[in-house]
Scaffold this motif. Structure first.
Motif, PDB file in Angstrom:
ATOM      1  N   ASN A   1       1.126  -1.362  -0.209  1.00 56.12           N
ATOM      2  CA  ASN A   1       0.010   0.093   0.404  1.00 56.12           C
ATOM      3  C   ASN A   1       1.126   1.193  -0.006  1.00 56.12           C
ATOM      4  OD1 ASN A   1      -2.470  -1.457   0.130  1.00 56.12           O
ATOM      5  ND2 ASN A   1      -2.485  -1.602   2.136  1.00 56.12           N
ATOM      6  N   HIS A   2       1.818   1.097   0.495  1.00 63.57           N
ATOM      7  CA  HIS A   2       2.724   2.516   0.530  1.00 63.57           C
ATOM      8  C   HIS A   2       2.755   3.084  -0.877  1.00 63.57           C
ATOM      9  CE1 HIS A   2       5.705   5.126   2.507  1.00 63.57           C
ATOM     10  NE2 HIS A   2       7.071   4.446   1.794  1.00 63.57           N
ATOM     11  N   ASP A   3       3.556   1.748  -1.553  1.00 62.82           N
ATOM     12  CA  ASP A   3       4.393   1.723  -2.573  1.00 62.82           C
ATOM     13  C   ASP A   3       3.427   2.147  -3.740  1.00 62.82           C
ATOM     14  OD1 ASP A   3       6.451   1.710  -4.694  1.00 62.82           O
ATOM     15  OD2 ASP A   3       5.525   0.290  -5.351  1.00 62.82           O
ATOM     16  N   ARG A   4       2.023   2.269  -3.479  1.00 60.70           N
ATOM     17  CA  ARG A   4       1.025   2.391  -4.254  1.00 60.70           C
ATOM     18  C   ARG A   4       0.775   3.901  -4.363  1.00 60.70           C
ATOM     19  NH1 ARG A   4      -2.554  -0.937  -5.784  1.00 60.70           N
ATOM     20  NH2 ARG A   4      -2.555  -3.036  -3.811  1.00 60.70           N
ATOM     21  N   TYR A   5       0.574   4.274  -3.529  1.00 63.65           N
ATOM     22  CA  TYR A   5       0.700   5.932  -3.525  1.00 63.65           C
ATOM     23  C   TYR A   5       2.157   6.372  -3.718  1.00 63.65           C
ATOM     24  CZ  TYR A   5      -3.540   5.293  -0.719  1.00 63.65           C
ATOM     25  OH  TYR A   5      -4.747   4.695  -0.571  1.00 63.65           O
ATOM     26  N   LEU A   6       3.356   5.921  -2.912  1.00 58.93           N
ATOM     27  CA  LEU A   6       4.625   6.665  -3.441  1.00 58.93           C
ATOM     28  C   LEU A   6       5.269   5.872  -5.065  1.00 58.93           C
ATOM     29  CD1 LEU A   6       6.622   6.173  -0.137  1.00 58.93           C
ATOM     30  CD2 LEU A   6       4.999   8.616  -1.676  1.00 58.93           C
ATOM     31  N   LYS A   7       5.152   5.070  -4.945  1.00 59.13           N
ATOM     32  CA  LYS A   7       5.598   4.975  -6.405  1.00 59.13           C
ATOM     33  C   LYS A   7       6.876   4.599  -6.596  1.00 59.13           C
ATOM     34  CE  LYS A   7       1.272   5.596  -9.246  1.00 59.13           C
ATOM     35  NZ  LYS A   7       0.444   5.951  -7.561  1.00 59.13           N
ATOM     36  N   GLN A   8       7.362   3.554  -6.062  1.00 65.09           N
ATOM     37  CA  GLN A   8       9.272   4.259  -4.971  1.00 65.09           C
ATOM     38  C   GLN A   8      10.597   3.998  -6.940  1.00 65.09           C
ATOM     39  OE1 GLN A   8       9.675   3.081  -0.781  1.00 65.09           O
ATOM     40  NE2 GLN A   8       7.985   1.661  -1.908  1.00 65.09           N
ATOM     41  N   LEU A   9       9.587   3.342  -7.462  1.00 68.27           N
ATOM     42  CA  LEU A   9      10.632   2.748  -9.135  1.00 68.27           C
ATOM     43  C   LEU A   9      10.129   3.160  -9.700  1.00 68.27           C
ATOM     44  CD1 LEU A   9      10.482  -1.105  -8.219  1.00 68.27           C
ATOM     45  CD2 LEU A   9      11.919  -0.124  -7.377  1.00 68.27           C
ATOM     46  N   ASN A  10      11.515   4.776  -9.719  1.00 65.83           N
ATOM     47  CA  ASN A  10      11.099   5.144 -10.944  1.00 65.83           C
ATOM     48  C   ASN A  10       9.682   5.935 -11.345  1.00 65.83           C
ATOM     49  OD1 ASN A  10      14.008   5.496 -11.671  1.00 65.83           O
ATOM     50  ND2 ASN A  10      13.326   3.370 -11.937  1.00 65.83           N
ATOM     51  N   GLY A  11       8.094   6.166 -10.482  1.00 70.35           N
ATOM     52  CA  GLY A  11       7.263   6.744 -10.445  1.00 70.35           C
ATOM     53  C   GLY A  11       6.723   5.698 -10.938  1.00 70.35           C
ATOM     54  N   THR A  12       6.827   4.397 -10.917  1.00 68.10           N
ATOM     55  CA  THR A  12       5.708   3.388 -11.108  1.00 68.10           C
ATOM     56  C   THR A  12       5.213   1.774 -10.169  1.00 68.10           C
ATOM     57  OG1 THR A  12       6.425   3.107 -13.389  1.00 68.10           O
ATOM     58  CG2 THR A  12       5.519   1.190 -12.738  1.00 68.10           C
ATOM     59  N   HIS A  13       4.087   1.791  -9.582  1.00 69.11           N
ATOM     60  CA  HIS A  13       3.968   0.846  -8.065  1.00 69.11           C
ATOM     61  C   HIS A  13       3.913  -0.843  -9.079  1.00 69.11           C
ATOM     62  CE1 HIS A  13       1.962  -1.432  -5.358  1.00 69.11           C
ATOM     63  NE2 HIS A  13       0.764  -1.496  -6.326  1.00 69.11           N
TER      64      HIS A  13
END
Length: 364
Positions: free
Chosen positions: A234-246
């Motif tokens: 869920n955290h990455d769904r909002y932040l998209k840590q991998l080059n702007g991609t979830h």
């Protein structure tokens, strides 16, 4: 004057019958039935009735053909012919209900038309290893699992939409990257409990039992690890840590290390209640679906012992082979290094029914 009124009676239709009154009047009038040859009359009437019957029959058949469509009719014939031509003598009587010979609309199975096909569904919950497990199955040359089809709300909006989608999948007409087309020996999908499955469990169990669909129940024993994985996703769904991609799943150790940096802080006040809710939800679902032909496996068992995958292949009655996946596990460290307030969590669960979740449940 009186004669004039009598002659107007059949034509006027004052009683509301119109032309029908006229016909009744004529057939009720003895003079109207007098013809030159009384012997020919019954034959003529029979011919008229026969002609009308033929016309009605042709009209009804035409309407039925339009409704069914020529494709549907030819499809029914194809299925019946395929069923008759394929030799089923080697199939055990107890297995006949689970063996199918689909005839896709979108392509021909050609030389593989007599290859029996098993229908299955991977029934699981989010962050239970189902994505990894499905890629393993799809590495088998004869297995096609078509992903989380019911993540689309439209497809699970009602039971009619659900069964229509399932019919398309099990007829081998669902097109996805996992499709093996004509030589598929097992076809299915991945289905999360909260994607209309629990809400329509009675109808779905009935469909599975009626169509001979088998279920692979895949769950996770350690609900605490599942919760950490869910919160991180869920955290990455909002932040998209991998080059702007979830990304819910990754294929490199570098990507996994980035996503694993996040350490969630758990609410220890509601933690036990939350774990119990998830546990009860899963248990109730399994109880409601237990009538389905199924096998139950756990993520932890697959991690410890890959030979458990052979049990799944045997269940699907496909040849044993080595299964591979490009998925890279994200959380590989002990939970004590993955939860920000570990001490609080440890104290909250220690001595409870969920104490075992605190321990290392497998080795990476």
């Amino acid at each position: 004057m009186g004669g004039s009124k009598a002659e107007e009676k059949p034509a006027g239709g004052g009683g509301g019958g119109g032309g029908e009154d006229w016909w009744c009047y004529q057939f009720g009038n003895k003079d109207a039935l007098i013809v030159k040859s009384s012997k020919k009359s019954p034959l003529a009437l029979r011919m008229v009735v026969f002609a009308m019957t033929m016309i009605c029959g042709i009209f009804i058949c035409t309407m039925c053909m339009k409704q069914l469509g020529s494709d549907s009719l030819s499809r029914i014939v194809k299925i019946e012919v395929a069923e008759q031509l394929c030799n089923k003598s080697a199939i055990l009587h107890s297995e006949v209900h689970f063996v199918h010979y689909p005839q896709p609309i979108t392509y021909s199975r050609s030389e593989c038309k007599c290859t029996p096909v098993r229908f299955f569904a991977i029934i699981s919950s989010q962050r239970s290893g189902s994505g990894w497990f499905e890629t393993l199955l799809n590495s088998h040359m004869n297995v096609s699992s078509n992903g989380e089809i019911f993540s689309s709300k439209e497809r699970r909006s009602n039971i009619s939409s659900i069964t229509k989608t399932l019919d398309k999948v099990y007829n081998l007409d669902w097109n996805s990257s996992a499709s093996k087309n004509e030589c598929t020996a097992a076809v299915g999908l991945k289905w999360m409990l909260n994607q209309g499955l629990v809400a329509n469990h009675a109808d779905i169990a009935d469909y599975f039992n009626r169509r001979g669909v088998s279920a692979i129940f895949l769950f996770r024993r350690n609900l605490l690890r599942q919760l950490v994985s869910q919160l991180a996703n869920n955290h990455d769904r909002y932040l998209k840590q991998l080059n702007g991609t979830h990304k819910a799943h990754v294929h490199t150790a570098y990507e996994a290390s980035i996503l694993a940096r996040y350490k969630p802080r758990l609410n220890t006040t509601s933690l036990i209640r939350s774990l119990k809710q998830v546990d009860d939800y899963t248990r109730d679902a399994l109880e409601n679906l237990k009538s389905i032909n199924h096998i139950t496996i756990y993520y932890e068992d697959l991690i410890r012992n890959r030979t458990k995958l052979l049990d799944v292949l045997d269940f699907l009655k496909v040849p044993r082979s080595k299964l591979v996946s490009r998925h890279v596990k994200i959380h590989t460290k002990p939970l004590s290094e993955q939860i920000e307030n570990w001490d609080e969590v440890y104290n909250a669960l220690n001595g409870t029914q969920y104490e075992s979740f605190l321990n290392a449940d497998y080795r990476i």
